[in-house]
Write a protein that holds these residues in place. Structure first.
Motif, PDB file in Angstrom:
ATOM      1  N   MET A  16       0.844  -1.198   0.000  1.00 59.06           N
ATOM      2  CA  MET A  16       0.000   0.000   0.000  1.00 59.06           C
ATOM      3  C   MET A  16       0.876   1.244   0.000  1.00 59.06           C
ATOM      4  O   MET A  16       1.944   1.263   0.604  1.00 59.06           O
ATOM      5  CB  MET A  16      -0.908   0.006   1.232  1.00 59.06           C
ATOM      6  CG  MET A  16      -1.908   1.152   1.262  1.00 59.06           C
ATOM      7  SD  MET A  16      -2.916   1.178   2.771  1.00 59.06           S
ATOM      8  CE  MET A  16      -4.021  -0.162   2.466  1.00 59.06           C
ATOM      9  N   ARG A  66      -2.551   6.109  -0.832  1.00 58.12           N
ATOM     10  CA  ARG A  66      -3.752   5.268  -0.688  1.00 58.12           C
ATOM     11  C   ARG A  66      -4.236   5.257   0.750  1.00 58.12           C
ATOM     12  O   ARG A  66      -5.429   5.354   1.022  1.00 58.12           O
ATOM     13  CB  ARG A  66      -3.429   3.855  -1.168  1.00 58.12           C
ATOM     14  CG  ARG A  66      -4.500   2.840  -0.913  1.00 58.12           C
ATOM     15  CD  ARG A  66      -5.562   2.894  -2.001  1.00 58.12           C
ATOM     16  NE  ARG A  66      -6.675   2.055  -1.656  1.00 58.12           N
ATOM     17  CZ  ARG A  66      -6.789   0.771  -1.951  1.00 58.12           C
ATOM     18  NH1 ARG A  66      -5.818   0.168  -2.616  1.00 58.12           N
ATOM     19  NH2 ARG A  66      -7.849   0.093  -1.593  1.00 58.12           N
ATOM     20  N   LEU A  67      -3.312   5.139   1.705  1.00 63.18           N
ATOM     21  CA  LEU A  67      -3.674   5.156   3.118  1.00 63.18           C
ATOM     22  C   LEU A  67      -4.324   6.482   3.481  1.00 63.18           C
ATOM     23  O   LEU A  67      -5.333   6.520   4.178  1.00 63.18           O
ATOM     24  CB  LEU A  67      -2.453   4.892   4.003  1.00 63.18           C
ATOM     25  CG  LEU A  67      -2.721   4.865   5.502  1.00 63.18           C
ATOM     26  CD1 LEU A  67      -3.665   3.719   5.870  1.00 63.18           C
ATOM     27  CD2 LEU A  67      -1.420   4.762   6.273  1.00 63.18           C
ATOM     28  N   GLU A  93      -7.849   6.471   2.343  1.00 60.84           N
ATOM     29  CA  GLU A  93      -8.689   5.550   3.112  1.00 60.84           C
ATOM     30  C   GLU A  93      -9.029   6.078   4.504  1.00 60.84           C
ATOM     31  O   GLU A  93     -10.130   5.856   4.988  1.00 60.84           O
ATOM     32  CB  GLU A  93      -8.026   4.183   3.228  1.00 60.84           C
ATOM     33  CG  GLU A  93      -8.121   3.376   1.964  1.00 60.84           C
ATOM     34  CD  GLU A  93      -7.788   1.914   2.170  1.00 60.84           C
ATOM     35  OE1 GLU A  93      -7.974   1.388   3.287  1.00 60.84           O
ATOM     36  OE2 GLU A  93      -7.340   1.295   1.189  1.00 60.84           O
ATOM     37  N   VAL A  94      -8.069   6.741   5.147  1.00 57.94           N
ATOM     38  CA  VAL A  94      -8.295   7.162   6.536  1.00 57.94           C
ATOM     39  C   VAL A  94      -8.672   8.627   6.672  1.00 57.94           C
ATOM     40  O   VAL A  94      -9.049   9.068   7.758  1.00 57.94           O
ATOM     41  CB  VAL A  94      -7.092   6.834   7.449  1.00 57.94           C
ATOM     42  CG1 VAL A  94      -6.825   5.350   7.484  1.00 57.94           C
ATOM     43  CG2 VAL A  94      -5.850   7.588   7.035  1.00 57.94           C
ATOM     44  N   ALA A 114      -8.133   4.401  12.932  1.00 56.74           N
ATOM     45  CA  ALA A 114      -8.392   4.390  11.480  1.00 56.74           C
ATOM     46  C   ALA A 114      -7.213   3.790  10.721  1.00 56.74           C
ATOM     47  O   ALA A 114      -7.403   2.993   9.786  1.00 56.74           O
ATOM     48  CB  ALA A 114      -8.686   5.801  10.983  1.00 56.74           C
ATOM     49  N   ILE A 115      -6.001   4.148  11.098  1.00 58.39           N
ATOM     50  CA  ILE A 115      -4.805   3.606  10.445  1.00 58.39           C
ATOM     51  C   ILE A 115      -4.720   2.102  10.678  1.00 58.39           C
ATOM     52  O   ILE A 115      -4.479   1.321   9.750  1.00 58.39           O
ATOM     53  CB  ILE A 115      -3.525   4.319  10.929  1.00 58.39           C
ATOM     54  CG1 ILE A 115      -3.504   5.759  10.426  1.00 58.39           C
ATOM     55  CG2 ILE A 115      -2.277   3.560  10.479  1.00 58.39           C
ATOM     56  CD1 ILE A 115      -2.413   6.614  11.037  1.00 58.39           C
ATOM     57  N   GLU A 151      -7.129   0.028  11.371  1.00 63.11           N
ATOM     58  CA  GLU A 151      -8.183  -0.665  10.627  1.00 63.11           C
ATOM     59  C   GLU A 151      -7.827  -0.782   9.153  1.00 63.11           C
ATOM     60  O   GLU A 151      -7.998  -1.837   8.540  1.00 63.11           O
ATOM     61  CB  GLU A 151      -9.518   0.059  10.800  1.00 63.11           C
ATOM     62  CG  GLU A 151     -10.132  -0.157  12.165  1.00 63.11           C
ATOM     63  CD  GLU A 151     -11.423   0.619  12.372  1.00 63.11           C
ATOM     64  OE1 GLU A 151     -11.805   1.437  11.506  1.00 63.11           O
ATOM     65  OE2 GLU A 151     -12.050   0.405  13.426  1.00 63.11           O
ATOM     66  N   ALA A 152      -7.296   0.285   8.570  1.00 60.46           N
ATOM     67  CA  ALA A 152      -6.924   0.270   7.149  1.00 60.46           C
ATOM     68  C   ALA A 152      -5.787  -0.704   6.873  1.00 60.46           C
ATOM     69  O   ALA A 152      -5.731  -1.323   5.807  1.00 60.46           O
ATOM     70  CB  ALA A 152      -6.542   1.677   6.694  1.00 60.46           C
ATOM     71  N   LEU A 153      -4.877  -0.840   7.829  1.00 62.66           N
ATOM     72  CA  LEU A 153      -3.728  -1.725   7.652  1.00 62.66           C
ATOM     73  C   LEU A 153      -3.965  -3.109   8.253  1.00 62.66           C
ATOM     74  O   LEU A 153      -3.083  -3.976   8.174  1.00 62.66           O
ATOM     75  CB  LEU A 153      -2.476  -1.100   8.283  1.00 62.66           C
ATOM     76  CG  LEU A 153      -1.977   0.182   7.646  1.00 62.66           C
ATOM     77  CD1 LEU A 153      -0.801   0.757   8.445  1.00 62.66           C
ATOM     78  CD2 LEU A 153      -1.569  -0.050   6.207  1.00 62.66           C
ATOM     79  N   ASP A 154      -5.131  -3.303   8.863  1.00 65.28           N
ATOM     80  CA  ASP A 154      -5.463  -4.566   9.520  1.00 65.28           C
ATOM     81  C   ASP A 154      -4.346  -4.994  10.465  1.00 65.28           C
ATOM     82  O   ASP A 154      -3.762  -6.074  10.348  1.00 65.28           O
ATOM     83  CB  ASP A 154      -5.741  -5.660   8.476  1.00 65.28           C
ATOM     84  CG  ASP A 154      -6.332  -6.911   9.107  1.00 65.28           C
ATOM     85  OD1 ASP A 154      -7.026  -6.786  10.143  1.00 65.28           O
ATOM     86  OD2 ASP A 154      -6.089  -8.018   8.589  1.00 65.28           O
TER      87      ASP A 154
END
Length: 74
Positions: A22, A26-27, A30-31, A56-57, A59-62
């Motif tokens: 990623m 893109r991050l 998303e956040v 948020a970070i 969650e986006a990066l799991d």
């Protein structure tokens, strides 16, 4: 002495992004956090982070918070 050494915290954002293929752009999309603010975090220059941004970070990066933020090696 680097900023991570001063705060005692190292942000592994760059490593996690690479592992997931990623981009920072893109991050950011998303956040909903600016590229500049993510860059500050990625380069260990951040002095603080909002819990909502941190979640948020992650969650986006799991990932878990402990995977993103670690104690800096001295």
């Amino acid at each position: 002495m680097g900023d991570a050494e001063l705060t005692g915290v190292h942000c592994r954002l760059d490593e996690l992004l690479a592992e997931r293929g990623m981009t920072l752009t893109r991050l950011s999309e998303e956040v909903g956090v600016s590229l500049v603010n993510l860059s500050v975090l990625k380069n260990d220059r951040a002095k603080a982070i909002r819990f909502s941004t941190l979640i948020a970070i992650c969650e986006a990066l799991d990932c878990a918070i402990g995977e993103l933020l670690v104690r800096a090696e001295r």
